[in-house]
Design an enzyme around this catalytic site. Structure first.
Site, PDB file in Angstrom:
ATOM      1  N   SER A   1     -65.236 -80.187  27.645  1.00 13.66           N
ATOM      2  CA  SER A   1     -64.998 -78.742  27.468  1.00 13.66           C
ATOM      3  C   SER A   1     -63.863 -78.272  28.372  1.00 13.66           C
ATOM      4  O   SER A   1     -63.036 -77.451  27.960  1.00 13.66           O
ATOM      5  CB  SER A   1     -66.265 -77.942  27.802  1.00 13.66           C
ATOM      6  OG  SER A   1     -67.304 -78.297  26.930  1.00 13.66           O
TER       7      SER A   1
ATOM      8  N   THR B   1     -64.896 -64.461  22.999  1.00  6.94           N
ATOM      9  CA  THR B   1     -66.264 -64.008  22.720  1.00  6.94           C
ATOM     10  C   THR B   1     -66.656 -62.834  23.614  1.00  6.94           C
ATOM     11  O   THR B   1     -66.306 -62.792  24.788  1.00  6.94           O
ATOM     12  CB  THR B   1     -67.242 -65.185  22.969  1.00  6.94           C
ATOM     13  OG1 THR B   1     -66.828 -66.287  22.170  1.00  6.94           O
ATOM     14  CG2 THR B   1     -68.669 -64.806  22.638  1.00  6.94           C
TER      15      THR B   1
ATOM     16  N   PHE C   1     -69.610 -64.597   4.176  1.00  3.32           N
ATOM     17  CA  PHE C   1     -69.782 -64.273   5.597  1.00  3.32           C
ATOM     18  C   PHE C   1     -70.506 -62.952   5.808  1.00  3.32           C
ATOM     19  O   PHE C   1     -71.123 -62.734   6.827  1.00  3.32           O
ATOM     20  CB  PHE C   1     -68.415 -64.185   6.303  1.00  3.32           C
ATOM     21  CG  PHE C   1     -67.762 -65.523   6.448  1.00  3.32           C
ATOM     22  CD1 PHE C   1     -67.975 -66.281   7.589  1.00  3.32           C
ATOM     23  CD2 PHE C   1     -66.943 -66.031   5.447  1.00  3.32           C
ATOM     24  CE1 PHE C   1     -67.378 -67.512   7.738  1.00  3.32           C
ATOM     25  CE2 PHE C   1     -66.344 -67.269   5.582  1.00  3.32           C
ATOM     26  CZ  PHE C   1     -66.556 -68.013   6.724  1.00  3.32           C
TER      27      PHE C   1
ATOM     28  N   GLY D   1     -60.553 -66.090  26.734  1.00  2.00           N
ATOM     29  CA  GLY D   1     -61.587 -65.066  26.553  1.00  2.00           C
ATOM     30  C   GLY D   1     -61.525 -64.417  25.188  1.00  2.00           C
ATOM     31  O   GLY D   1     -60.716 -63.509  24.952  1.00  2.00           O
TER      32      GLY D   1
ATOM     33  N   TRP E   1     -69.542 -65.879  28.065  1.00  2.00           N
ATOM     34  CA  TRP E   1     -69.598 -67.312  27.766  1.00  2.00           C
ATOM     35  C   TRP E   1     -68.231 -67.959  27.923  1.00  2.00           C
ATOM     36  O   TRP E   1     -67.853 -68.802  27.111  1.00  2.00           O
ATOM     37  CB  TRP E   1     -70.104 -67.564  26.335  1.00  2.00           C
ATOM     38  CG  TRP E   1     -71.465 -67.055  26.075  1.00  2.00           C
ATOM     39  CD1 TRP E   1     -71.797 -66.007  25.272  1.00  2.00           C
ATOM     40  CD2 TRP E   1     -72.691 -67.569  26.600  1.00  2.00           C
ATOM     41  NE1 TRP E   1     -73.155 -65.823  25.278  1.00  2.00           N
ATOM     42  CE2 TRP E   1     -73.730 -66.781  26.086  1.00  2.00           C
ATOM     43  CE3 TRP E   1     -73.006 -68.619  27.466  1.00  2.00           C
ATOM     44  CZ2 TRP E   1     -75.061 -67.005  26.407  1.00  2.00           C
ATOM     45  CZ3 TRP E   1     -74.334 -68.843  27.786  1.00  2.00           C
ATOM     46  CH2 TRP E   1     -75.338 -68.037  27.252  1.00  2.00           C
TER      47      TRP E   1
ATOM     48  N   GLY F   1     -56.221 -69.913  15.374  1.00  2.00           N
ATOM     49  CA  GLY F   1     -55.311 -71.067  15.372  1.00  2.00           C
ATOM     50  C   GLY F   1     -55.558 -71.963  16.579  1.00  2.00           C
ATOM     51  O   GLY F   1     -55.438 -73.192  16.497  1.00  2.00           O
TER      52      GLY F   1
ATOM     53  N   GLU G   1     -67.010 -72.870  19.284  1.00  2.00           N
ATOM     54  CA  GLU G   1     -65.906 -73.224  18.361  1.00  2.00           C
ATOM     55  C   GLU G   1     -66.369 -73.122  16.912  1.00  2.00           C
ATOM     56  O   GLU G   1     -65.990 -73.931  16.071  1.00  2.00           O
ATOM     57  CB  GLU G   1     -65.380 -74.640  18.624  1.00  2.00           C
ATOM     58  CG  GLU G   1     -65.057 -74.963  20.050  1.00  2.00           C
ATOM     59  CD  GLU G   1     -63.914 -74.149  20.590  1.00  2.00           C
ATOM     60  OE1 GLU G   1     -63.215 -73.502  19.795  1.00  2.00           O
ATOM     61  OE2 GLU G   1     -63.744 -74.132  21.820  1.00  2.00           O
TER      62      GLU G   1
HETATM   63  P1  FAD Z   1     -73.933 -65.340  16.983  1.00  3.27           P
HETATM   64  O1  FAD Z   1     -72.587 -65.080  16.393  1.00  3.27           O
HETATM   65  O2  FAD Z   1     -74.771 -64.170  17.381  1.00  3.27           O
HETATM   66  O3  FAD Z   1     -74.746 -66.261  15.969  1.00  3.27           O
HETATM   67  C1  FAD Z   1     -76.167 -66.411  16.071  1.00  3.27           C
HETATM   68  C2  FAD Z   1     -76.643 -67.187  14.840  1.00  3.27           C
HETATM   69  O4  FAD Z   1     -76.283 -66.456  13.662  1.00  3.27           O
HETATM   70  C3  FAD Z   1     -75.978 -68.547  14.714  1.00  3.27           C
HETATM   71  O5  FAD Z   1     -76.899 -69.468  14.194  1.00  3.27           O
HETATM   72  C4  FAD Z   1     -74.890 -68.300  13.696  1.00  3.27           C
HETATM   73  O6  FAD Z   1     -74.530 -69.465  12.978  1.00  3.27           O
HETATM   74  C5  FAD Z   1     -75.568 -67.300  12.777  1.00  3.27           C
HETATM   75  N1  FAD Z   1     -74.599 -66.514  12.019  1.00  3.27           N
HETATM   76  C6  FAD Z   1     -73.541 -65.805  12.496  1.00  3.27           C
HETATM   77  N2  FAD Z   1     -72.868 -65.243  11.474  1.00  3.27           N
HETATM   78  C7  FAD Z   1     -73.515 -65.609  10.341  1.00  3.27           C
HETATM   79  C8  FAD Z   1     -73.307 -65.339   8.956  1.00  3.27           C
HETATM   80  N3  FAD Z   1     -72.274 -64.620   8.533  1.00  3.27           N
HETATM   81  N4  FAD Z   1     -74.184 -65.864   8.075  1.00  3.27           N
HETATM   82  C9  FAD Z   1     -75.232 -66.622   8.478  1.00  3.27           C
HETATM   83  N5  FAD Z   1     -75.477 -66.923   9.775  1.00  3.27           N
HETATM   84  C10 FAD Z   1     -74.621 -66.418  10.678  1.00  3.27           C
HETATM   85  N6  FAD Z   1     -66.248 -68.315  23.865  1.00  3.27           N
HETATM   86  C11 FAD Z   1     -64.974 -68.069  24.293  1.00  3.27           C
HETATM   87  O7  FAD Z   1     -64.322 -67.138  23.830  1.00  3.27           O
HETATM   88  N7  FAD Z   1     -64.405 -68.847  25.259  1.00  3.27           N
HETATM   89  C12 FAD Z   1     -65.062 -69.887  25.843  1.00  3.27           C
HETATM   90  O8  FAD Z   1     -64.506 -70.562  26.716  1.00  3.27           O
HETATM   91  C13 FAD Z   1     -66.414 -70.162  25.426  1.00  3.27           C
HETATM   92  N8  FAD Z   1     -67.143 -71.143  26.042  1.00  3.27           N
HETATM   93  C14 FAD Z   1     -68.478 -71.287  25.723  1.00  3.27           C
HETATM   94  C15 FAD Z   1     -69.271 -72.175  26.460  1.00  3.27           C
HETATM   95  C16 FAD Z   1     -70.624 -72.300  26.174  1.00  3.27           C
HETATM   96  C17 FAD Z   1     -71.478 -73.201  27.007  1.00  3.27           C
HETATM   97  C18 FAD Z   1     -71.192 -71.576  25.093  1.00  3.27           C
HETATM   98  C19 FAD Z   1     -72.652 -71.744  24.745  1.00  3.27           C
HETATM   99  C20 FAD Z   1     -70.423 -70.692  24.367  1.00  3.27           C
HETATM  100  C21 FAD Z   1     -69.061 -70.519  24.674  1.00  3.27           C
HETATM  101  N9  FAD Z   1     -68.277 -69.583  24.002  1.00  3.27           N
HETATM  102  C22 FAD Z   1     -66.984 -69.336  24.405  1.00  3.27           C
HETATM  103  C23 FAD Z   1     -68.896 -68.695  23.017  1.00  3.27           C
HETATM  104  C24 FAD Z   1     -69.077 -69.316  21.648  1.00  3.27           C
HETATM  105  O9  FAD Z   1     -67.853 -69.465  21.004  1.00  3.27           O
HETATM  106  C25 FAD Z   1     -70.074 -68.419  20.853  1.00  3.27           C
HETATM  107  O10 FAD Z   1     -71.335 -68.606  21.462  1.00  3.27           O
HETATM  108  C26 FAD Z   1     -70.110 -68.750  19.378  1.00  3.27           C
HETATM  109  O11 FAD Z   1     -68.955 -68.299  18.741  1.00  3.27           O
HETATM  110  C27 FAD Z   1     -71.332 -68.130  18.680  1.00  3.27           C
HETATM  111  O12 FAD Z   1     -71.428 -66.787  18.958  1.00  3.27           O
HETATM  112  P2  FAD Z   1     -72.823 -66.172  19.460  1.00  3.27           P
HETATM  113  O13 FAD Z   1     -73.354 -67.014  20.539  1.00  3.27           O
HETATM  114  O14 FAD Z   1     -72.565 -64.728  19.747  1.00  3.27           O
HETATM  115  O15 FAD Z   1     -73.801 -66.330  18.233  1.00  3.27           O
END
Ligand code: FAD
Length: 391
Positions: free
Chosen positions: A94, A135, A390, A133, A165, A244, A370
């Protein structure tokens, strides 16, 4: 006896240079990372400042970017390096991904010449740490809804908002922050290069994770962060700009997650050969062999797909939905392999003495970040049917 690589004749698909890179990174992992990784995981920490310059020296940071001190290797070679790093721990991979494929790639793809000259050589050397940054607490899979704002004040920009995150957020020297801006009446997402010592920027490390413990994760707060006009990345406009970069990081994960799976499987085969139950080695039972065979087949298929996608990328032909297929397959199969390996190790499998549950727990994050597995299913669903599902 054969390894999965030998079973699928993986070496026959690699150039000498690719094999050299793979072997060098594997040796670095064995000597420098593996002896300490369980301890870092247990302590919930990672010595970013100490290890990043060593990763830089190996050419792993921004590895397949051209110029500015970057190694400029093929994408496939970068993928193979990710596989070796993640065979040690997904947290270390990572760091490599966030530094190279997210923060550096954002500047390399969308930055001005001055931004590239100022930041990229030091980041490639691992002396300057970057984070990315995107999320926010309420916007993960749907970053287009982000609330972080960048407003004009004369020529300056003022950033307000929060990010969550964020890998390496609390150790970074520079953050790429994505924010909504107003162009006329229209909201447009733009990227900003934010030195983390800018007043109003703060980062708080997030604790109590059960996954990616050997990786730093932080919450960023932007409170009236004043930046000069040239802090904006001039050549990336709209959500497609951060997406991208994510596509580049996902590519590394296609290979990386399989490294974690490979490490689980090889530790499990070693264990099964020596652990005796009912007076003979676990490895000599048909049920165990069926599990090992199925896992080997999935791992080998995953590696062949990863290499195919790597070759497409090196020819400039890789499409987004193909990256989604690879990320979905590698992460889903890797976590299934890690969990199945854990069953073979029995109670020993729940300890840090063996890597399998550490990898399985890490892969929970890799499955989620990702683009979650579900989001990649939706990308593929759209490609197959022409209908967006979506929302
Ligand atoms: P949510 O978007 O709330 O999703 C929750 C659930 O809903 C998931 O199962 C998802 O698949 C589902 N879901 C969402 N949309 C839909 C849909 N349209 N239809 C059906 N199901 C759906 N982010 C950064 O910007 N920079 C980083 O460096 C970074 N590092 C990270 C490191 C770690 C350890 C972790 C855990 C996360 C990190 N992230 C980072 C964030 C990561 O990219 C997000 O956690 C990820 O995009 C999912 O978003 P969320 O956790 O808000 O889940």
């Amino acid at each position: 006896m054969v390894t999965v690589d030998e079973l699928f004749a993986i070496d026959s698909l690699l150039s000498d240079e690719e094999k050299d890179i793979r072997d060098t990174v594997r040796a670095f992992g064995a000597e420098r990372l593996r002896p300490n990784v369980a301890e870092w995981f247990e302590a919930g920490t990672f010595p970013v400042r100490e290890i990043a310059p060593e990763l830089g020296k190996l050419g792993l940071l921004g590895m397949h970017l051209e110029g500015y001190g970057c190694a400029g290797t093929s994408a496939t070679a970068y993928g193979l390096a990710c596989m070796e790093v993640e065979a040690v721990d997904s947290g270390v991979r990572s760091l490599v991904s966030v530094q190279g494929s997210l923060a550096m790639t954002a500047m390399h793809k969308y930055g001005s010449e001055e931004q590239k000259q100022r930041w990229l050589p030091e980041m490639a050397a691992g002396r300057v740490i970057g984070c990315f940054g995107l999320t926010e607490p309420d916007f993960g899979s749907n970053p287009g809804g982000m609330r972080t704002r960048a407003k004009r004040d004369g020529d300056d920009w003022i950033l307000d908002g929060s990010k969550m995150w964020i890998t390496n957020g609390s150790v970074a020297d520079v953050a790429i922050v994505w924010a909504q801006t107003l162009e006329g009446e229209k909201q447009v997402i733009r990227g900003f290069v934010v030195p983390t010592d800018t007043p109003g920027f703060s980062a708080r490390e997030m604790h109590h994770k059960l996954s990616l413990r050997a990786s730093i994760t932080a919450e960023l707060s932007l409170d009236g962060v004043r930046l000069p006009a040239d802090a904006m990345l001039p050549n990336g406009r709209g959500l497609s700009a951060p997406l991208g970069c994510l596509s580049e990081a996902r590519f590394g994960i296609i290979f990386g997650a399989l490294g974690a799976a490979r490490d689980c499987l090889s530790a499990t085969i070693d264990y099964a050969k020596t652990r005796e139950v009912f007076d003979k080695p676990l490895a000599a039972y048909q049920l165990t062999q069926a599990k090992l065979a199925d896992m080997a087949v999935e791992l080998g298929k995953g590696q062949l797909l990863a290499l195919h996608l790597g070759r497409l990328k090196d020819r400039g032909e890789l499409r987004g939905e193909q990256v989604s297929a690879g990320k979905l397959n590698s992460t889903r199969e890797a976590i299934a392999i890690a969990r199945e390996c854990r069953t073979i190790l029995g109670a020993n499998g729940i300890t840090l003495e063996y890597p399998v549950l550490r990898h399985a727990n890490n892969l929970e994050s890799v499955l989620t970040y990702e683009g979650t597995a579900e989001v990649h299913q939706l990308v593929l669903g759209e490609a197959l049917t022409g209908s967006k599902a979506f929302r």
